[in-house]
Design an enzyme around this catalytic site. Structure first.
Site, mmCIF file in Angstrom:
data_model
loop_
_atom_site.group_PDB
_atom_site.id
_atom_site.type_symbol
_atom_site.label_atom_id
_atom_site.label_comp_id
_atom_site.label_asym_id
_atom_site.label_seq_id
_atom_site.Cartn_x
_atom_site.Cartn_y
_atom_site.Cartn_z
ATOM 1 N N GLU A 33 -53.232 13.138 -31.493
ATOM 2 C CA GLU A 33 -53.593 13.164 -30.318
ATOM 3 C C GLU A 33 -54.626 14.190 -30.026
ATOM 4 O O GLU A 33 -54.406 15.435 -30.633
ATOM 5 C CB GLU A 33 -52.288 13.662 -29.424
ATOM 6 C CG GLU A 33 -52.215 13.041 -28.223
ATOM 7 C CD GLU A 33 -51.844 11.598 -28.149
ATOM 8 O OE1 GLU A 33 -52.782 10.834 -27.673
ATOM 9 O OE2 GLU A 33 -50.852 11.268 -28.389
ATOM 10 N N HIS A 34 -55.590 13.962 -28.980
ATOM 11 C CA HIS A 34 -56.817 14.756 -28.658
ATOM 12 C C HIS A 34 -57.624 14.730 -30.002
ATOM 13 O O HIS A 34 -58.344 15.798 -30.095
ATOM 14 C CB HIS A 34 -56.433 16.009 -28.292
ATOM 15 C CG HIS A 34 -55.984 15.841 -26.818
ATOM 16 N ND1 HIS A 34 -56.755 15.870 -25.796
ATOM 17 C CD2 HIS A 34 -54.839 15.921 -26.347
ATOM 18 C CE1 HIS A 34 -56.090 15.785 -24.772
ATOM 19 N NE2 HIS A 34 -54.644 15.866 -25.150
ATOM 20 N N THR A 35 -57.519 13.823 -31.016
ATOM 21 C CA THR A 35 -58.306 14.008 -32.307
ATOM 22 C C THR A 35 -59.558 13.213 -32.229
ATOM 23 O O THR A 35 -60.523 13.423 -32.803
ATOM 24 C CB THR A 35 -57.391 13.668 -33.492
ATOM 25 O OG1 THR A 35 -56.890 12.461 -33.047
ATOM 26 C CG2 THR A 35 -56.492 14.637 -34.024
ATOM 27 N N ASP A 36 -59.495 12.088 -31.577
ATOM 28 C CA ASP A 36 -60.628 11.095 -31.168
ATOM 29 C C ASP A 36 -61.779 11.872 -30.962
ATOM 30 O O ASP A 36 -62.997 11.488 -31.618
ATOM 31 C CB ASP A 36 -60.190 10.229 -30.252
ATOM 32 C CG ASP A 36 -59.977 10.491 -28.915
ATOM 33 O OD1 ASP A 36 -59.777 11.598 -28.566
ATOM 34 O OD2 ASP A 36 -59.913 9.749 -28.011
ATOM 35 N N GLY A 121 -48.924 2.988 -15.085
ATOM 36 C CA GLY A 121 -48.748 4.418 -15.188
ATOM 37 C C GLY A 121 -48.093 5.227 -16.137
ATOM 38 O O GLY A 121 -47.851 6.147 -16.114
ATOM 39 N N GLY A 123 -49.328 4.908 -19.342
ATOM 40 C CA GLY A 123 -50.215 5.463 -20.444
ATOM 41 C C GLY A 123 -49.995 4.665 -21.655
ATOM 42 O O GLY A 123 -50.428 4.771 -22.777
ATOM 43 N N SER A 127 -55.402 -1.000 -18.903
ATOM 44 C CA SER A 127 -56.621 -1.244 -18.620
ATOM 45 C C SER A 127 -57.507 -1.889 -19.766
ATOM 46 O O SER A 127 -58.121 -2.700 -19.747
ATOM 47 C CB SER A 127 -57.332 -0.074 -18.043
ATOM 48 O OG SER A 127 -57.398 0.899 -19.123
ATOM 49 N N GLU A 159 -65.294 0.164 -19.704
ATOM 50 C CA GLU A 159 -64.544 1.405 -18.948
ATOM 51 C C GLU A 159 -65.282 2.524 -18.825
ATOM 52 O O GLU A 159 -65.297 2.861 -17.836
ATOM 53 C CB GLU A 159 -63.194 1.649 -19.727
ATOM 54 C CG GLU A 159 -62.559 2.623 -18.965
ATOM 55 C CD GLU A 159 -60.815 2.252 -19.173
ATOM 56 O OE1 GLU A 159 -60.348 1.080 -19.749
ATOM 57 O OE2 GLU A 159 -59.953 3.226 -18.508
ATOM 58 N N ASP A 171 -57.807 2.899 -27.427
ATOM 59 C CA ASP A 171 -56.771 2.045 -26.555
ATOM 60 C C ASP A 171 -57.464 0.623 -26.879
ATOM 61 O O ASP A 171 -56.678 -0.355 -27.090
ATOM 62 C CB ASP A 171 -57.157 2.418 -25.068
ATOM 63 C CG ASP A 171 -56.594 3.541 -24.889
ATOM 64 O OD1 ASP A 171 -55.944 4.598 -25.812
ATOM 65 O OD2 ASP A 171 -57.110 4.338 -23.527
HETATM 66 P P1 ADP Z 1 -53.275 2.570 -18.378
HETATM 67 O O1 ADP Z 1 -54.446 1.989 -19.047
HETATM 68 O O2 ADP Z 1 -52.856 3.781 -19.224
HETATM 69 O O3 ADP Z 1 -52.056 1.635 -18.253
HETATM 70 P P2 ADP Z 1 -55.123 2.777 -16.201
HETATM 71 O O4 ADP Z 1 -55.299 3.838 -14.901
HETATM 72 O O5 ADP Z 1 -56.332 3.319 -17.126
HETATM 73 O O6 ADP Z 1 -53.855 3.184 -16.944
HETATM 74 O O7 ADP Z 1 -55.420 1.340 -15.628
HETATM 75 C C1 ADP Z 1 -54.398 1.052 -15.053
HETATM 76 C C2 ADP Z 1 -55.055 0.044 -14.001
HETATM 77 O O8 ADP Z 1 -55.414 -1.311 -14.469
HETATM 78 C C3 ADP Z 1 -54.385 -0.347 -12.510
HETATM 79 O O9 ADP Z 1 -54.489 0.574 -11.889
HETATM 80 C C4 ADP Z 1 -54.948 -1.775 -12.434
HETATM 81 O O10 ADP Z 1 -55.934 -1.677 -11.502
HETATM 82 C C5 ADP Z 1 -55.057 -2.393 -13.430
HETATM 83 N N1 ADP Z 1 -53.936 -3.166 -14.208
HETATM 84 C C6 ADP Z 1 -53.363 -2.977 -15.016
HETATM 85 N N2 ADP Z 1 -52.223 -4.023 -15.075
HETATM 86 C C7 ADP Z 1 -52.581 -4.703 -14.099
HETATM 87 C C8 ADP Z 1 -51.939 -5.969 -13.559
HETATM 88 N N3 ADP Z 1 -50.886 -6.480 -14.345
HETATM 89 N N4 ADP Z 1 -52.433 -6.735 -12.452
HETATM 90 C C9 ADP Z 1 -53.355 -6.256 -12.079
HETATM 91 N N5 ADP Z 1 -54.037 -5.097 -12.229
HETATM 92 C C10 ADP Z 1 -53.690 -4.398 -13.484
HETATM 93 MG MG MG Z 2 -56.453 3.060 -19.210
#
Ligand code: ADP
Ligand code: MG
Length: 386
Positions: A33-36, A121, A123, A127, A159, A171
Site C-alpha cells: 500500500e502506498h508503494t506504487d 464507496g 474502494g 471506476s 481516469e 486498479d
Molecule cells: P471506486 O473506483 O473505488 O469504486 P470511484 O469513486 O473511483 O470508486 O468510482 C466510483 C464511480 O464510478 C461512481 O461514483 C460512479 O460514477 C461510477 N460507477 C461505479 N459503478 C457504477 C455503476 N454500477 N453504475 C454507474 N456508475 C458506476
Molecule cells: Mg476508482
C-alpha cells in the site's frame, strides 16, 4: 446483477439480444500500500464482484450507454466525447474512449447496458472496471488489436486525463490482468508482473467495510507523496543511485536516520519496509505459508497506522478486533486510507463467526452496520459468451 439479468436488461432496452457479454471485475490489494508511486511493488487480484456489460455494434457512430443500476442513460449521437458535468458515471466510459481516440483508434458506435455488484464507496475500483471494461468490449467487437496492457494504460489515462483523478495503474491492471486463485505482483517501476498462487483451501479473504470516508483523503495523499519525494531528495545526496524509495534498502535507511526530518523518516521507513514486505509475502505464498502472510498484513497495518499515519479510528478498531480473534491470520486497512475496507485473512470454517462478531462489535462501538464481503480471486476482464 449477473450474466442473465444484464442480457435481459439489454434485450428490454434495445429490443434485441446483445452481441457480447463482458465481465470486468473489481479488485483487492493483498499487500503493498502506498508503494506504487514510490516505484515499488503491489500485490492485487481481481475478485468475484464485477461490472457486467452487454453490448452490440451500431451501424452509425453513436454511443448509447444505459446504467442499469441507476436507471440512467447517456447518448452521444455523433460519437463525440465531451466531459459530462451532470452524469459523472459517463465520464469513466467516455474518458477511456477519448484516450483511444487520441491514439488514432476510432471504433464505431455501440449500444451498451451495464450493471454491477461491486459495492459502492468500498474502494474496490468500480471506476477502473468501467474504464477497462468498455475498452475491452470495443476491442472485441471492433477487433482493435489492443493488448490487455494497452487497455490497462488507456484506462488509466482516461481516469487521469479525462475524469481528472490522478490514480496509479494498479486498479486497472488488477481488473484486466487478474487470474483465478492468484494474486499478481506488479513492479510499478517497469510494469513487469508475476502471478503468485493464492490457493489455500483453509483460508478466506473477507472485506469489512467501515462505511466511512474521511475528507482528508486527497490532501493527505498529496502530502504523503511530497514527503516521500523529500526523503528521496535527501537520501540522494548520500547515494546518487537513489531515484525513488524503491532504491532504498531497510538497512541503508536505518544507517541514515539522522539526516531526515523525523516525519519524513517515518514515511520513508514505512514505504521501504512495505516494499520489502511484498517480497516476503510472495515468498510466503509460494510456500503456501498463510500464517506468515497474515503476520505481514498486520505489520502493514501497524506501519500505515503509526508511521504513515493514513488510518482512522474505525479501521484501527476493525483491525484490533480481528487481531484478538484466533481465527484471523492477518488484517489491515486497504487502499489510500482514512476509510474504506479492511482486508482480513480468516480461517475458512470460522468465517461466519468472524463476520457475526465483527458486525456486533462495530454496531456496539460505532452504532453503524458493518458490511462484510467474502471475496474469491478470479480471472480479469473476460468475454462471457457461450
Ligand atoms: P471506486 O473506483 O473505488 O469504486 P470511484 O469513486 O473511483 O470508486 O468510482 C466510483 C464511480 O464510478 C461512481 O461514483 C460512479 O460514477 C461510477 N460507477 C461505479 N459503478 C457504477 C455503476 N454500477 N453504475 C454507474 N456508475 C458506476
Ligand atoms: Mg476508482
Amino acid at each position: 446483477m449477473d450474466k442473465i439479468s444484464i442480457q435481459q436488461c439489454f434485450q428490454e432496452y434495445f429490443g434485441r439480444a446483445p452481441e457480447i457479454l463482458v465481465r470486468a471485475p473489481g479488485r483487492i490489494n493483498l499487500i503493498g500500500e502506498h508503494t506504487d508511486y514510490n516505484a515499488g511493488y503491489v500485490l492485487p487480484g481481481a475478485i468475484d464482484k464485477a461490472i457486467w456489460f452487454a453490448a452490440s455494434k451500431r451501424t452509425d457512430q453513436a454511443l448509447h450507454f444505459y446504467a442499469a443500476d441507476l436507471e440512467e442513460s447517456f447518448t452521444s449521437e455523433n460519437g463525440e466525447v465531451i466531459f459530462q458535468r451532470e452524469k459523472t458515471w459517463a465520464n469513466y466510459l467516455l474518458g477511456a474512449i477519448s484516450e483511444a481516440n487520441k491514439d488514432g483508434i476510432h471504433p464505431g458506435g455501440i449500444n451498451v447496458v451495464f450493471g454491477s455488484d461491486i459495492p459502492l464507496g468500498a474502494g474496490l475500483s468500480s471506476s477502473a472496471a468501467l474504464e477497462s471494461g468498455v475498452l475491452f468490449l470495443l476491442n472485441e467487437l471492433y477487433q482493435l488489436g489492443l493488448s490487455r496492457m494497452d487497455i490497462v494504460k488507456l484506462a488509466q489515462r482516461g481516469e487521469n486525463e479525462f475524469v481528472g483523478m490522478k490514480c496509479g495503474i494498479m486498479d486497472m491492471f488488477a481488473s484486466v490482468m487478474g487470474k483465478e486463485n492468484h494474486v499478481v505482483r506488479l513492479d510499478c517501476r517497469n510494469l513487469q508482473y508475476d502471478y503468485f498462487p493464492f490457493d489455500a483451501p483453509e483460508v478466506s479473504l473477507v472485506l469489512c467495510d467501515s462505511g466511512v470516508k474521511h475528507a482528508l483523503v486527497d490532501s493527505e495523499y498529496n502530502t504523503r507523496r511530497a514527503e516521500c519525494e523529500e526523503g528521496v531528495r535527501i537520501l540522494q545526496t548520500l547515494d546518487a543511485g537513489i531515484q525513488r524509495l524503491r532504491d532504498v534498502s531497510p538497512e541503508f535507511l536505518a544507517l541514515h536516520t539522522s539526516v531526515l526530518p523525523p516525519v519524513v523518516y517515518q514515511r520513508c521507513k514505512y514505504v521501504v519496509e512495505e516494499i520489502h514486505r511484498v517480497k516476503q509475502a510472495c515468498e510466503a505464498l509460494v510456500r503456501h505459508d498463510m500464517a506468515t502472510l497474515g503476520k505481514l498484513m498486520f505489520e502493514t497495518h501497524s506501519g500505515l497506522q503509526r508511521d504513515y499515519q493514513v488510518s482512522c479510528p474505525e479501521m484501527d478498531f476493525l483491525v484490533e478486533e480481528a487481531r484478538k480473534n484466533s481465527s484471523v491470520l492477518g488484517a489491515r486497512m486497504m487502499g489510500g486510507g482514512f476509510g474504506g475496507c479492511t482486508i482480513n485473512l480468516v480461517k475458512k470454517e470460522a468465517v461466519p463467526d468472524f463476520i457475526a462478531h465483527m458486525q456486533e462489535a462495530y454496531q456496539e462501538n460505532y452504532q453503524r452496520k458493518l458490511k462484510t464481503y467474502p471475496v474469491q480471486l478470479t480471472n480479469g476482464t473476460e468475454v462471457l459468451n457461450g
